[in-house]
Design an enzyme around this catalytic site. Structure first.
Site, short mmCIF file in Angstrom:
data_model
loop_
_atom_site.label_atom_id
_atom_site.label_comp_id
_atom_site.label_asym_id
_atom_site.label_seq_id
_atom_site.Cartn_x
_atom_site.Cartn_y
_atom_site.Cartn_z
N ARG A 153 13.09 147.00 11.63
CA ARG A 153 13.35 147.90 12.76
C ARG A 153 14.17 149.12 12.35
NH1 ARG A 153 14.49 143.99 17.98
NH2 ARG A 153 12.29 143.64 18.47
N LYS B 4 5.50 127.88 23.44
CA LYS B 4 5.27 127.57 24.85
C LYS B 4 4.13 128.35 25.48
CE LYS B 4 9.68 125.78 26.08
NZ LYS B 4 10.88 125.90 26.90
N GLY C 177 8.38 138.36 16.73
CA GLY C 177 9.29 138.09 15.62
C GLY C 177 8.74 137.12 14.58
N GLY D 52 8.85 140.83 23.00
CA GLY D 52 8.72 140.83 24.47
C GLY D 52 8.05 142.09 24.99
#
Ligand code: AMP
Length: 397
Positions: A37, A199, A355, A378
């Site tokens: 980043r 998930k 990630g 996200g």
């Protein structure tokens, strides 16, 4: 109104406040584990500095509760200074007369980094007063923090209104949106999405939105077992979200209705515990005995998934296919990384984000073989879900 890129803006003599996303992983010794980043923020910073602008950077790091020293941006200032080969003035105090003093003294071509924005609860609350005080530090606002673009926080959204005629989209943020739009509107087919991770709940909306766009959906990782169970399989002690079984069934039948090919694992590497020291064996994915859990996709699945990827022209990948952090369960993720890289070399367009998938592609040194590696987890998921990103909206208003 569309956002304005910094591309054609002249920053000479301007004081420029740039929101970057330096929320990078640090180890226990406060060393940066992955500086992607920071590296990706350099083109915007260098453009402004080289034109004779003054740069004031701001970012958050982690989720501190107040001023916890372990969340200081100091190590990042040191690292950035090495990357730019230039002194980066670091200000431990975000506000106050000292901050203003320090930033006012900066000359054209000089750069400072403010302390962790999340030391102040006002940041996440999107506080107007906090935004207004921050805005006093500069003449121009640039947002280049794609990783935080899904947050309606002070530095990512509220602040933009204090720069009605001088707010711009940085090169990284612009590039991310360009590449995500490219994949969402691709005409290069077949289009295959590989979705993994722990998930189902965190990926349902992406899967739903992608049903209308992809030809093939490959599902792996822990979340695959909720689908396998929903379709009648025995998954032993594998990770399951029982409250998502019905949704998994609905998604599977929607794919059938819409002609999307859904591929679930047919076999798995199973273990008698969640550990790299656990005993392991091979199993059909729908007949895992009690006391055992699926922690990676098996060889048959790897072969089938690889064939589909090899015949794809557009590939989107988010989430590992197994518990790749453990040596014993990395094979599925590693194989998908290799297949995606070789499809790209052959001419396919590939985009990887999140990630863990990015960490995997870095670990196997395949980053340069992927068409686009996103810096957002996200934010990328929300954009792919079809949601408007608050940071982008704030630049457009
Ligand atoms: P996510 O943040 O949802 O993309 O999930 C990433 C995590 O999923 C990684 O830490 C993986 O170890 C984990 N994961 C992948 N496959 C499995 C699995 N079969 N069982 C449990 N966890 C898994």
């Amino acid at each position: 109104m569309a956002f304005t890129s910094i591309e054609n803006v002249d920053f000479s003599g301007k004081r420029v406040l740039i929101r970057v996303d330096y929320n990078v992983p640090l180890n226990q010794n406060q060393e940066i584990v992955d500086d992607t980043r920071i590296r990706e923020s350099l083109p915007t910073i260098q453009k402004i500095l080289s034109q004779g602008g003054t740069v004031i950077l701001m970012s958050h790091l982690g989720r501190p509760k107040g001023h916890e020293p372990n969340f200081s941006l100091m190590p990042i200032a040191i690292h950035l200074s090495k990357m730019l080969n230039k002194n980066v003035v670091f200000d431990r105090e975000l506000f106050g007369p000292r901050t203003k003093d320090v930033t006012q003294k900066l000359k054209p071509g000089e750069i400072a980094l403010l302390e962790n924005l999340r030391y102040y609860k006002e940041e996440e609350a999107g506080d107007e007063d906090f935004a207004s005080r921050l805005s006093e530090l500069a003449d121009v606002y640039v947002n280049d923090a794609f990783g935080s673009a899904h947050r309606a926080h002070c530095s990512t959204a509220t602040i933009a209104k204090y720069f009605p005629n001088s707010k711009y989209c940085g090169l990284l943020l612009e590039n991310e949106i360009f590449n995500l739009d490219k994949i969402l509107n691709t005409e290069k087919r077949p289009f295959t999405a590989i979705i993994g991770g722990a998930k189902v709940s965190s990926k349902i909306d992406v899967i739903r939105n992608m049903i209308n766009r992809v030809d093939n959906m490959l599902i792996g990782g822990g979340m695959a077992f909720t689908f396998v169970k929903a379709l009648g399989g025995n998954v032993g002690d594998s990770l399951i979200e029982d409250d998502k079984l019905e949704i998994a069934r609905e998604i599977a039948s929607e794919m059938v209705r819409k002609g999307v090919n859904l591929y679930l694992p047919t076999d798995a590497i199973i273990a008698d515990g969640f550990s790299n020291e656990a005993q392991t064996r091979w199993s059909e994915a729908d007949s895992i005995p009690d006391g055992w859990m699926g922690l990676d996709i098996g060889q048959k699945t790897i072969k089938r998934f690889a064939e589909i990827i090899n015949h794809s022209e557009t590939i989107l990948w988010n989430g590992p296919l197994g518990v790749f952090e453990f040596e014993k369960f990395k094979q599925g993720t590693k194989s998908m990384a290799i297949s995606t890289a070789s499809a790209t070399i052959r001419g396919a367009f590939s985009l990887i984000g999140g990630g863990d998938s990015v960490a995997a592609i870095n670990r196997y040194n395949l980053t340069d073989q992927i068409s686009y590696v996103s810096t957002g987890g996200g934010a990328m998921l929300e954009y792919l879900e079809g949601k408007e990103l608050p940071a982008v909206k704030a630049l457009e208003e």
